[in-house]
Design a protein around this motif. Structure first.
Motif, PDB file in Angstrom:
ATOM      1  N   LYS A   1       0.811  -1.222   0.000  1.00 47.13           N
ATOM      2  CA  LYS A   1       0.000   0.000   0.000  1.00 47.13           C
ATOM      3  C   LYS A   1       0.843   1.271   0.000  1.00 47.13           C
ATOM      4  O   LYS A   1       0.408   2.312  -0.473  1.00 47.13           O
ATOM      5  CB  LYS A   1      -0.919   0.003   1.222  1.00 47.13           C
ATOM      6  CG  LYS A   1      -1.850  -1.198   1.308  1.00 47.13           C
ATOM      7  CD  LYS A   1      -2.796  -1.261   0.129  1.00 47.13           C
ATOM      8  CE  LYS A   1      -3.779  -2.424   0.276  1.00 47.13           C
ATOM      9  NZ  LYS A   1      -4.675  -2.537  -0.901  1.00 47.13           N
ATOM     10  N   ARG A   2       2.025   1.213   0.611  1.00 45.94           N
ATOM     11  CA  ARG A   2       2.917   2.375   0.714  1.00 45.94           C
ATOM     12  C   ARG A   2       2.241   3.556   1.422  1.00 45.94           C
ATOM     13  O   ARG A   2       2.493   4.713   1.097  1.00 45.94           O
ATOM     14  CB  ARG A   2       3.415   2.808  -0.667  1.00 45.94           C
ATOM     15  CG  ARG A   2       4.200   1.747  -1.404  1.00 45.94           C
ATOM     16  CD  ARG A   2       4.822   2.270  -2.677  1.00 45.94           C
ATOM     17  NE  ARG A   2       3.824   2.832  -3.574  1.00 45.94           N
ATOM     18  CZ  ARG A   2       4.092   3.349  -4.762  1.00 45.94           C
ATOM     19  NH1 ARG A   2       5.340   3.383  -5.189  1.00 45.94           N
ATOM     20  NH2 ARG A   2       3.141   3.837  -5.519  1.00 45.94           N
ATOM     21  N   ASP A   3       1.366   3.255   2.388  1.00 49.77           N
ATOM     22  CA  ASP A   3       0.656   4.310   3.109  1.00 49.77           C
ATOM     23  C   ASP A   3       0.982   4.322   4.598  1.00 49.77           C
ATOM     24  O   ASP A   3       0.291   4.960   5.385  1.00 49.77           O
ATOM     25  CB  ASP A   3      -0.854   4.154   2.914  1.00 49.77           C
ATOM     26  CG  ASP A   3      -1.381   2.810   3.414  1.00 49.77           C
ATOM     27  OD1 ASP A   3      -0.568   1.988   3.907  1.00 49.77           O
ATOM     28  OD2 ASP A   3      -2.602   2.571   3.316  1.00 49.77           O
TER      29      ASP A   3
ATOM     30  N   LEU B   1       8.268   1.620   1.626  1.00 46.26           N
ATOM     31  CA  LEU B   1       7.666   0.348   1.994  1.00 46.26           C
ATOM     32  C   LEU B   1       7.913   0.115   3.480  1.00 46.26           C
ATOM     33  O   LEU B   1       9.060   0.018   3.914  1.00 46.26           O
ATOM     34  CB  LEU B   1       8.267  -0.786   1.164  1.00 46.26           C
ATOM     35  CG  LEU B   1       8.014  -0.693  -0.348  1.00 46.26           C
ATOM     36  CD1 LEU B   1       8.941  -1.634  -1.099  1.00 46.26           C
ATOM     37  CD2 LEU B   1       6.561  -1.003  -0.663  1.00 46.26           C
ATOM     38  N   THR B   2       6.852   0.046   4.264  1.00 44.18           N
ATOM     39  CA  THR B   2       6.963  -0.102   5.713  1.00 44.18           C
ATOM     40  C   THR B   2       7.015  -1.579   6.083  1.00 44.18           C
ATOM     41  O   THR B   2       6.144  -2.361   5.689  1.00 44.18           O
ATOM     42  CB  THR B   2       5.766   0.565   6.417  1.00 44.18           C
ATOM     43  OG1 THR B   2       5.728   1.952   6.057  1.00 44.18           O
ATOM     44  CG2 THR B   2       5.900   0.444   7.926  1.00 44.18           C
ATOM     45  N   LEU B   3       8.049  -1.947   6.841  1.00 47.59           N
ATOM     46  CA  LEU B   3       8.219  -3.333   7.278  1.00 47.59           C
ATOM     47  C   LEU B   3       7.977  -3.404   8.782  1.00 47.59           C
ATOM     48  O   LEU B   3       8.879  -3.167   9.580  1.00 47.59           O
ATOM     49  CB  LEU B   3       9.624  -3.833   6.929  1.00 47.59           C
ATOM     50  CG  LEU B   3      10.062  -3.715   5.464  1.00 47.59           C
ATOM     51  CD1 LEU B   3      11.454  -4.308   5.273  1.00 47.59           C
ATOM     52  CD2 LEU B   3       9.057  -4.377   4.532  1.00 47.59           C
ATOM     53  N   SER B   4       6.743  -3.732   9.172  1.00 44.61           N
ATOM     54  CA  SER B   4       6.422  -3.894  10.590  1.00 44.61           C
ATOM     55  C   SER B   4       6.842  -5.261  11.102  1.00 44.61           C
ATOM     56  O   SER B   4       6.724  -5.540  12.300  1.00 44.61           O
ATOM     57  CB  SER B   4       4.920  -3.685  10.815  1.00 44.61           C
ATOM     58  OG  SER B   4       4.541  -2.380  10.418  1.00 44.61           O
ATOM     59  N   SER B   5       7.288  -6.110  10.223  1.00 45.11           N
ATOM     60  CA  SER B   5       7.897  -7.391  10.581  1.00 45.11           C
ATOM     61  C   SER B   5       9.036  -7.643   9.605  1.00 45.11           C
ATOM     62  O   SER B   5       9.042  -7.119   8.485  1.00 45.11           O
ATOM     63  CB  SER B   5       6.873  -8.532  10.529  1.00 45.11           C
ATOM     64  OG  SER B   5       6.269  -8.609   9.251  1.00 45.11           O
TER      65      SER B   5
ATOM     66  N   PHE C   1      13.038   1.082   2.343  1.00 43.72           N
ATOM     67  CA  PHE C   1      12.386   0.119   3.218  1.00 43.72           C
ATOM     68  C   PHE C   1      12.443   0.713   4.625  1.00 43.72           C
ATOM     69  O   PHE C   1      13.523   0.839   5.202  1.00 43.72           O
ATOM     70  CB  PHE C   1      13.103  -1.228   3.175  1.00 43.72           C
ATOM     71  CG  PHE C   1      13.033  -1.923   1.846  1.00 43.72           C
ATOM     72  CD1 PHE C   1      11.933  -2.705   1.508  1.00 43.72           C
ATOM     73  CD2 PHE C   1      14.060  -1.797   0.921  1.00 43.72           C
ATOM     74  CE1 PHE C   1      11.858  -3.347   0.282  1.00 43.72           C
ATOM     75  CE2 PHE C   1      14.000  -2.430  -0.302  1.00 43.72           C
ATOM     76  CZ  PHE C   1      12.893  -3.207  -0.626  1.00 43.72           C
ATOM     77  N   LEU C   2      11.295   1.107   5.169  1.00 44.63           N
ATOM     78  CA  LEU C   2      11.226   1.691   6.505  1.00 44.63           C
ATOM     79  C   LEU C   2      10.993   0.566   7.500  1.00 44.63           C
ATOM     80  O   LEU C   2       9.925  -0.054   7.518  1.00 44.63           O
ATOM     81  CB  LEU C   2      10.104   2.727   6.578  1.00 44.63           C
ATOM     82  CG  LEU C   2       9.918   3.417   7.930  1.00 44.63           C
ATOM     83  CD1 LEU C   2      11.146   4.254   8.282  1.00 44.63           C
ATOM     84  CD2 LEU C   2       8.658   4.281   7.929  1.00 44.63           C
ATOM     85  N   VAL C   3      11.980   0.299   8.347  1.00 43.71           N
ATOM     86  CA  VAL C   3      11.943  -0.856   9.244  1.00 43.71           C
ATOM     87  C   VAL C   3      11.378  -0.429  10.595  1.00 43.71           C
ATOM     88  O   VAL C   3      11.986   0.373  11.309  1.00 43.71           O
ATOM     89  CB  VAL C   3      13.349  -1.460   9.410  1.00 43.71           C
ATOM     90  CG1 VAL C   3      13.292  -2.698  10.299  1.00 43.71           C
ATOM     91  CG2 VAL C   3      13.940  -1.803   8.047  1.00 43.71           C
ATOM     92  N   LYS C   4      10.216  -0.986  10.947  1.00 41.37           N
ATOM     93  CA  LYS C   4       9.552  -0.638  12.204  1.00 41.37           C
ATOM     94  C   LYS C   4       9.289  -1.896  13.020  1.00 41.37           C
ATOM     95  O   LYS C   4       8.162  -2.191  13.412  1.00 41.37           O
ATOM     96  CB  LYS C   4       8.253   0.124  11.920  1.00 41.37           C
ATOM     97  CG  LYS C   4       8.451   1.412  11.130  1.00 41.37           C
ATOM     98  CD  LYS C   4       7.176   2.225  10.985  1.00 41.37           C
ATOM     99  CE  LYS C   4       6.793   2.889  12.289  1.00 41.37           C
ATOM    100  NZ  LYS C   4       5.651   3.823  12.112  1.00 41.37           N
TER     101      LYS C   4
END
Length: 345
Positions: free
Chosen positions: A69-71, A99-103, A130-133
């Motif tokens: 989604k990139r949101d 791109l959010t990486l919650s895992s 890649f945004l690592v969260k």
């Protein structure tokens, strides 16, 4: 469907006809008036092949087509699907946006065939990230079952921490050994760290490539927050780059700034008796040991050119090198622990 109609006249094919019936122009062919028919056939066949490529890659080349989604929501499942598709189809991966990486995304490369690789091409360090969260990390590739072949390519991509502990930014675990011309990992124009110097978020470790034979890092930037006072709570990493047990890694133009929080090693290269290393162009600040090179035997060595580092304890820690070359070093050290100097051999 191809844009060009098939040729009305059957093209002439002989020993002068290379790829796709494309003619080699000659006086004999001109007199026989066969070149036009050959060229029409070549255009038709090239167009037909391009149509196949477009059709095959349309649904798999980008993470958004895999559901990202990139949101700001968790894109990790879609990214995992996208990377698995690239792995299985050997297609070129193209990505833009955040791109959010919650895992953590973990990809097993064991199913790839010889010569295949998983390639990700971004649109620039700031425009593809890649945004690592999560506390486990960003991207991990398990290459223990692929043998000595091309595996992972990242180009024009940023890996950014999204919380105070974002785990390991990038990791590839390969098989021991070497003596092959393939590159397990190729990182080109890759940035690891915050895009904003005042961003207090941090990783727990940088780029980890154990047993990644002949891995190549080119124009790689690894950093923590650099604004005054921001990094006081940052984590101390183990390594900026760890290429331990890696046969002949080649590193060109690496920039690492981990002053805020620090790291034990800038470049860590610990191994047995096979792994040489080459670094051409390095600027490393803030690690205890800018380079730590440890081997079980005295057979391998290293080549270092145009090196600048500002370390906390020792710039070059070398134990187990038979042949060693250092050209144009520019070394600083905050404090020399007893028994250590800028270069410890």
């Amino acid at each position: 469907m191809p844009d060009f109609d098939p040729p009305a006249i059957e093209p002439v094919v002989d020993e002068r006809t290379p790829n796709f019936d494309l003619p080699l122009v000659s006086k004999l062919n001109n007199s026989a008036q066969t070149d036009t028919h050959r060229l029409r056939s070549a255009i038709y066949k090239v167009d037909e092949e391009l149509g196949k490529v477009k059709t095959a890659s349309a649904d798999t080349a980008t993470p958004t087509q895999a559901g990202a989604k990139r949101d700001g929501s968790n894109d990790a499942p879609a990214v995992a699907t996208w990377l698995a598709t690239l792995r299985d189809s050997n297609l070129r991966g193209e990505a833009t946006g955040k791109l959010t990486l919650s895992s953590r995304v973990v990809i097993d490369l064991s199913g790839t065939s010889p010569g295949e690789h998983l390639a990700i091409f971004g649109s620039g360090l700031n425009s593809q990230t890649f945004l690592v969260k999560n506390a486990d990390g960003g991207l991990k590739f398990n290459g223990t079952g692929v043998g000595r072949q091309h595996s992972v390519v990242l180009d024009q991509v940023g890996i950014v921490p999204g919380q105070p502990n974002s785990g390991t930014a990038f990791e590839f675990v390969g098989s021991a050994g070497g003596l092959n011309n393939n590159n397990s990992v190729t990182l080109s124009h890759v940035q690891v760290g915050p895009l904003n110097e005042a961003d207090p978020n941090d990783f727990a470790d940088g780029i980890i490539i154990p047993r990644g034979y002949r891995s190549q890092l080119d124009h790689v930037r690894v950093m923590k927050a650099t604004a005054p006072g921001v990094g006081s709570a940052n984590l101390k990493w183990n390594s900026v780059v760890d290429v331990s047990e890696t046969y002949f890694p080649r590193i060109t133009d690496i920039w690492g700034n981990v002053v805020a929080g620090g790291a034990i090693y800038g470049i860590k290269s610990h191994g047995t008796d096979e792994e040489d290393i080459s670094v051409n162009g390095a600027l490393l600040n803030g690690a205890d040991y800018a380079l730590s090179y440890v081997r079980d035997s005295r057979e391998p060595g290293g080549r270092f050119n145009d090196w600048e580092s500002n370390s906390n304890v020792c710039n070059f820690y070398i134990d187990g090198a038979k042949h060693w070359t250092i050209v144009a070093p520019y070394l600083f050290c905050k404090r020399h622990v007893s028994g250590f100097k800028d270069i410890h051999i």
